[in-house]
Design a protein around this motif. Structure first.
Motif, PDB file in Angstrom:
ATOM      1  N   SER A   1      67.660 -93.706 -39.107  1.00  0.00           N
ATOM      2  CA  SER A   1      67.701 -93.572 -40.557  1.00  0.00           C
ATOM      3  C   SER A   1      68.713 -94.509 -41.188  1.00  0.00           C
ATOM      4  O   SER A   1      68.646 -94.806 -42.386  1.00  0.00           O
ATOM      5  CB  SER A   1      68.024 -92.123 -40.951  1.00  0.00           C
ATOM      6  OG  SER A   1      69.382 -91.800 -40.673  1.00  0.00           O
ATOM      7  N   ALA A   2      69.675 -94.983 -40.406  1.00  0.00           N
ATOM      8  CA  ALA A   2      70.718 -95.862 -40.937  1.00  0.00           C
ATOM      9  C   ALA A   2      70.240 -97.287 -41.164  1.00  0.00           C
ATOM     10  O   ALA A   2      70.896 -98.061 -41.861  1.00  0.00           O
ATOM     11  CB  ALA A   2      71.908 -95.881 -39.974  1.00  0.00           C
ATOM     12  N   ILE A   3      69.108 -97.644 -40.578  1.00  0.00           N
ATOM     13  CA  ILE A   3      68.597 -99.008 -40.701  1.00  0.00           C
ATOM     14  C   ILE A   3      67.801 -99.128 -41.991  1.00  0.00           C
ATOM     15  O   ILE A   3      66.782 -98.449 -42.176  1.00  0.00           O
ATOM     16  CB  ILE A   3      67.702 -99.368 -39.501  1.00  0.00           C
ATOM     17  CG1 ILE A   3      68.435 -99.106 -38.174  1.00  0.00           C
ATOM     18  CG2 ILE A   3      67.244-100.819 -39.607  1.00  0.00           C
ATOM     19  CD1 ILE A   3      69.712 -99.876 -37.991  1.00  0.00           C
ATOM     20  N   ALA A   4      68.246 -99.983 -42.885  1.00  0.00           N
ATOM     21  CA  ALA A   4      67.511-100.212 -44.125  1.00  0.00           C
ATOM     22  C   ALA A   4      66.329-101.139 -43.839  1.00  0.00           C
ATOM     23  O   ALA A   4      66.481-102.144 -43.143  1.00  0.00           O
ATOM     24  CB  ALA A   4      68.423-100.841 -45.172  1.00  0.00           C
ATOM     25  N   ALA A   5      65.171-100.784 -44.370  1.00  0.00           N
ATOM     26  CA  ALA A   5      63.977-101.588 -44.113  1.00  0.00           C
ATOM     27  C   ALA A   5      64.143-103.021 -44.581  1.00  0.00           C
ATOM     28  O   ALA A   5      63.598-103.945 -43.974  1.00  0.00           O
ATOM     29  CB  ALA A   5      62.760-100.943 -44.783  1.00  0.00           C
ATOM     30  N   ASP A   6      64.912-103.226 -45.650  1.00  0.00           N
ATOM     31  CA  ASP A   6      65.054-104.593 -46.160  1.00  0.00           C
ATOM     32  C   ASP A   6      66.019-105.443 -45.332  1.00  0.00           C
ATOM     33  O   ASP A   6      66.191-106.630 -45.609  1.00  0.00           O
ATOM     34  CB  ASP A   6      65.467-104.598 -47.635  1.00  0.00           C
ATOM     35  CG  ASP A   6      66.779-103.871 -47.902  1.00  0.00           C
ATOM     36  OD1 ASP A   6      67.491-103.527 -46.930  1.00  0.00           O
ATOM     37  OD2 ASP A   6      67.095-103.652 -49.081  1.00  0.00           O
ATOM     38  N   GLU A   7      66.633-104.856 -44.301  1.00  0.00           N
ATOM     39  CA  GLU A   7      67.395-105.676 -43.362  1.00  0.00           C
ATOM     40  C   GLU A   7      66.464-106.565 -42.538  1.00  0.00           C
ATOM     41  O   GLU A   7      66.858-107.646 -42.098  1.00  0.00           O
ATOM     42  CB  GLU A   7      68.208-104.796 -42.409  1.00  0.00           C
ATOM     43  CG  GLU A   7      69.342-104.016 -43.039  1.00  0.00           C
ATOM     44  CD  GLU A   7      70.113-103.229 -42.004  1.00  0.00           C
ATOM     45  OE1 GLU A   7      70.557-103.834 -41.001  1.00  0.00           O
ATOM     46  OE2 GLU A   7      70.270-101.997 -42.172  1.00  0.00           O
ATOM     47  N   TYR A   8      65.243-106.086 -42.299  1.00  0.00           N
ATOM     48  CA  TYR A   8      64.258-106.810 -41.498  1.00  0.00           C
ATOM     49  C   TYR A   8      62.922-106.793 -42.232  1.00  0.00           C
ATOM     50  O   TYR A   8      61.952-106.175 -41.771  1.00  0.00           O
ATOM     51  CB  TYR A   8      64.111-106.167 -40.110  1.00  0.00           C
ATOM     52  CG  TYR A   8      65.385-106.182 -39.292  1.00  0.00           C
ATOM     53  CD1 TYR A   8      65.674-107.254 -38.459  1.00  0.00           C
ATOM     54  CD2 TYR A   8      66.289-105.126 -39.356  1.00  0.00           C
ATOM     55  CE1 TYR A   8      66.842-107.276 -37.705  1.00  0.00           C
ATOM     56  CE2 TYR A   8      67.464-105.147 -38.615  1.00  0.00           C
ATOM     57  CZ  TYR A   8      67.738-106.224 -37.781  1.00  0.00           C
ATOM     58  OH  TYR A   8      68.895-106.250 -37.032  1.00  0.00           O
ATOM     59  N   PRO A   9      62.828-107.442 -43.386  1.00  0.00           N
ATOM     60  CA  PRO A   9      61.602-107.331 -44.190  1.00  0.00           C
ATOM     61  C   PRO A   9      60.351-107.822 -43.479  1.00  0.00           C
ATOM     62  O   PRO A   9      59.260-107.305 -43.711  1.00  0.00           O
ATOM     63  CB  PRO A   9      61.924-108.183 -45.424  1.00  0.00           C
ATOM     64  CG  PRO A   9      63.033-109.097 -44.997  1.00  0.00           C
ATOM     65  CD  PRO A   9      63.835-108.313 -44.008  1.00  0.00           C
ATOM     66  N   GLU A  10      60.519-108.815 -42.595  1.00  0.00           N
ATOM     67  CA  GLU A  10      59.346-109.365 -41.915  1.00  0.00           C
ATOM     68  C   GLU A  10      58.796-108.424 -40.854  1.00  0.00           C
ATOM     69  O   GLU A  10      57.654-108.582 -40.412  1.00  0.00           O
ATOM     70  CB  GLU A  10      59.695-110.717 -41.280  1.00  0.00           C
ATOM     71  CG  GLU A  10      60.543-110.652 -40.024  1.00  0.00           C
ATOM     72  CD  GLU A  10      61.994-110.235 -40.266  1.00  0.00           C
ATOM     73  OE1 GLU A  10      62.689-109.924 -39.282  1.00  0.00           O
ATOM     74  OE2 GLU A  10      62.445-110.221 -41.433  1.00  0.00           O
ATOM     75  N   LEU A  11      59.558-107.409 -40.450  1.00  0.00           N
ATOM     76  CA  LEU A  11      59.108-106.491 -39.406  1.00  0.00           C
ATOM     77  C   LEU A  11      58.365-105.287 -39.960  1.00  0.00           C
ATOM     78  O   LEU A  11      57.787-104.518 -39.196  1.00  0.00           O
ATOM     79  CB  LEU A  11      60.297-106.015 -38.560  1.00  0.00           C
ATOM     80  CG  LEU A  11      61.024-107.086 -37.738  1.00  0.00           C
ATOM     81  CD1 LEU A  11      62.147-106.456 -36.919  1.00  0.00           C
ATOM     82  CD2 LEU A  11      60.056-107.845 -36.834  1.00  0.00           C
ATOM     83  N   GLY A  12      58.375-105.066 -41.265  1.00  0.00           N
ATOM     84  CA  GLY A  12      57.614-103.971 -41.867  1.00  0.00           C
ATOM     85  C   GLY A  12      57.985-102.609 -41.313  1.00  0.00           C
ATOM     86  O   GLY A  12      57.142-101.908 -40.741  1.00  0.00           O
ATOM     87  N   ILE A  13      59.215-102.185 -41.512  1.00  0.00           N
ATOM     88  CA  ILE A  13      59.723-100.963 -40.871  1.00  0.00           C
ATOM     89  C   ILE A  13      59.247 -99.696 -41.586  1.00  0.00           C
ATOM     90  O   ILE A  13      59.286 -99.595 -42.805  1.00  0.00           O
ATOM     91  CB  ILE A  13      61.260-100.988 -40.827  1.00  0.00           C
ATOM     92  CG1 ILE A  13      61.736-102.053 -39.832  1.00  0.00           C
ATOM     93  CG2 ILE A  13      61.836 -99.618 -40.462  1.00  0.00           C
ATOM     94  CD1 ILE A  13      63.239-102.210 -39.778  1.00  0.00           C
ATOM     95  N   ASP A  14      58.779 -98.725 -40.787  1.00  0.00           N
ATOM     96  CA  ASP A  14      58.520 -97.355 -41.217  1.00  0.00           C
ATOM     97  C   ASP A  14      59.334 -96.426 -40.308  1.00  0.00           C
ATOM     98  O   ASP A  14      59.817 -96.847 -39.248  1.00  0.00           O
ATOM     99  CB  ASP A  14      57.031 -97.001 -41.121  1.00  0.00           C
ATOM    100  CG  ASP A  14      56.186 -97.787 -42.104  1.00  0.00           C
ATOM    101  OD1 ASP A  14      56.525 -97.811 -43.296  1.00  0.00           O
ATOM    102  OD2 ASP A  14      55.177 -98.384 -41.677  1.00  0.00           O
ATOM    103  N   TYR A  15      59.446 -95.153 -40.708  1.00  0.00           N
ATOM    104  CA  TYR A  15      60.306 -94.210 -39.997  1.00  0.00           C
ATOM    105  C   TYR A  15      59.539 -92.943 -39.618  1.00  0.00           C
ATOM    106  O   TYR A  15      58.921 -92.310 -40.472  1.00  0.00           O
ATOM    107  CB  TYR A  15      61.491 -93.790 -40.872  1.00  0.00           C
ATOM    108  CG  TYR A  15      62.290 -94.933 -41.438  1.00  0.00           C
ATOM    109  CD1 TYR A  15      63.425 -95.409 -40.788  1.00  0.00           C
ATOM    110  CD2 TYR A  15      61.909 -95.549 -42.643  1.00  0.00           C
ATOM    111  CE1 TYR A  15      64.170 -96.467 -41.316  1.00  0.00           C
ATOM    112  CE2 TYR A  15      62.634 -96.602 -43.174  1.00  0.00           C
ATOM    113  CZ  TYR A  15      63.761 -97.058 -42.505  1.00  0.00           C
ATOM    114  OH  TYR A  15      64.483 -98.102 -43.034  1.00  0.00           O
ATOM    115  N   ALA A  16      59.611 -92.571 -38.340  1.00  0.00           N
ATOM    116  CA  ALA A  16      59.117 -91.270 -37.889  1.00  0.00           C
ATOM    117  C   ALA A  16      60.318 -90.503 -37.351  1.00  0.00           C
ATOM    118  O   ALA A  16      60.871 -90.849 -36.298  1.00  0.00           O
ATOM    119  CB  ALA A  16      58.053 -91.421 -36.813  1.00  0.00           C
ATOM    120  N   HIS A  17      60.757 -89.484 -38.092  1.00  0.00           N
ATOM    121  CA  HIS A  17      61.918 -88.677 -37.702  1.00  0.00           C
ATOM    122  C   HIS A  17      61.416 -87.387 -37.055  1.00  0.00           C
ATOM    123  O   HIS A  17      60.842 -86.523 -37.727  1.00  0.00           O
ATOM    124  CB  HIS A  17      62.771 -88.342 -38.919  1.00  0.00           C
ATOM    125  CG  HIS A  17      63.332 -89.541 -39.630  1.00  0.00           C
ATOM    126  ND1 HIS A  17      63.923 -90.589 -38.959  1.00  0.00           N
ATOM    127  CD2 HIS A  17      63.405 -89.849 -40.958  1.00  0.00           C
ATOM    128  CE1 HIS A  17      64.339 -91.494 -39.833  1.00  0.00           C
ATOM    129  NE2 HIS A  17      64.033 -91.071 -41.053  1.00  0.00           N
TER     130      HIS A  17
END
Length: 333
Positions: A166-182
């Motif tokens: 949860s600490a990783i902001a998606a815009d730190e890696y915009p090219e990777l297209g991050i989603d979160y499953a908690h």
């Protein structure tokens, strides 16, 4: 479509301090550009958490043959990884960013203290022989194991692992297209796992969801930009967080996102605002499942598969609800 995969057990360096992190990386044979990636983040190491956990094993078994790259790795202090668990999770965040850096650079650099140049050459020759590298690639010129380009990445955090992800902001890696499953986020005991950082982690989650809802509500204005989505999966018999506590927290997250929409986009209808929040946040409660998910692991992967694989299009919430893409909270009986 199932893909043939190459499994690479190895050690990689944490970008924080060079500590050796134990990892198991699976790579698809000649994966096409824009593939998906999965990263599994395990429970709390001092309580036995590591990447051979039953839930991580289930997710890996279900999904590794369907994505371009998957990474199961041990945070510092877990399994054969060096170091020790920190008091706040800050060091572990850097461990996870080390894995994301790998995907970003499309290269696995083996830890020099754990792998020799001959080890790398052997891996590359095996990959080439099995069709994971093109025949015209000169393996002698490579300084790491190449990875396919990734356009969509799911951080699958389980228990403590979901706190770290949860600490990783998606815009730190915009090219990777991050989603979160908690999975089984330890909401009621975060204070014990991260001490004074509890509020920071919870605020990061709230901000991620509210920002995503704002982007979904913008509709065509955000076309072509990945908008991070968040899934929570929890059992109604969770050992550490009771269902009423989850329900209150999830309602608060929805409320904060709706408040942000009301301030930024007061012209939105109620249904359009709710649609945007539903796209940003999905919650799944599994009846009578506990924190350990023993013999219930497949219900976790079922929920992730139904959510991540089948609701990829963001739709448009700038008008009324688009029924085809509306995502609503679910309970499994």
């Amino acid at each position: 479509m199932a893909l043939d995969v190459f499994e690479l057990p190895c050690f990689v360096a944490s970008r924080l301090d060079g500590r050796a992190l134990e990892a198991r990386i699976t790579i698809a044979a000649q994966a096409a550009p824009g593939q998906r990636a999965l990263i599994y983040i395990h429970p709390y190491p001092p309580l036995g958490g590591q990447f051979r956990n039953n839930v991580v094993h289930e997710l890996s078994s279900r999904f590794d043959s369907s994505v371009g790259v998957s990474v199961a790795f041990n945070l510092r202090g877990a399994g054969a990884s060096e170091g020790r668990t920190s008091w706040t999770g800050t060091s572990e965040q850097e461990d996870l960013r080390s894995i994301l850096d790998m995907l970003h650079h499309q290269l696995v650099q083996l830890h020099p203290a754990r792998h020799s140049a001959a080890d790398l050459r052997s891996v590359l020759i095996q990959m080439q022989a099995r069709g994971f590298l093109h025949d015209d690639v000169d393996v002698a010129r490579l300084d790491g194991v190449p990875l396919p380009s990734i356009a969509s990445t799911l951080l699958c955090g389980y228990s403590y692992g979901s706190v770290i992800s949860s600490a990783i902001a998606a815009d730190e890696y915009p090219e990777l297209g991050i989603d979160y499953a908690h999975i089984s986020f330890p909401y009621s005991v975060v204070w014990a796992l991260a001490l004074q950082k509890r509020g920071w982690y919870l605020q990061r989650i709230a901000s991620t969801i509210a920002s995503a809802a704002l982007a979904f509500a913008a509709g065509p204005e955000c076309m072509g930009r990945h908008i991070p989505r968040t899934l929570f999966i929890a059992g109604t018999a969770d050992t550490f967080t009771a269902t009423p506590a989850y329900d209150r927290w999830w309602a608060q997250l929805r409320g904060k996102a709706l408040d942000a929409l009301n301030v930024a986009r007061p012209e939105l209808s109620v249904s359009a605002a709710e649609c945007a929040v539903d796209k940003a946040l999905t919650t799944v409660s599994v009846h009578n499942a506990d924190h350990g998910w023993m013999r219930r692991e497949s219900e976790v992967s079922d929920a992730i598969e139904a959510w991540w694989w089948h609701t990829q299009s963001p739709g448009d919430c700038s008008e009324e609800v688009d029924a085809e893409w509306a995502v609503v909270p679910r309970r499994y009986n």
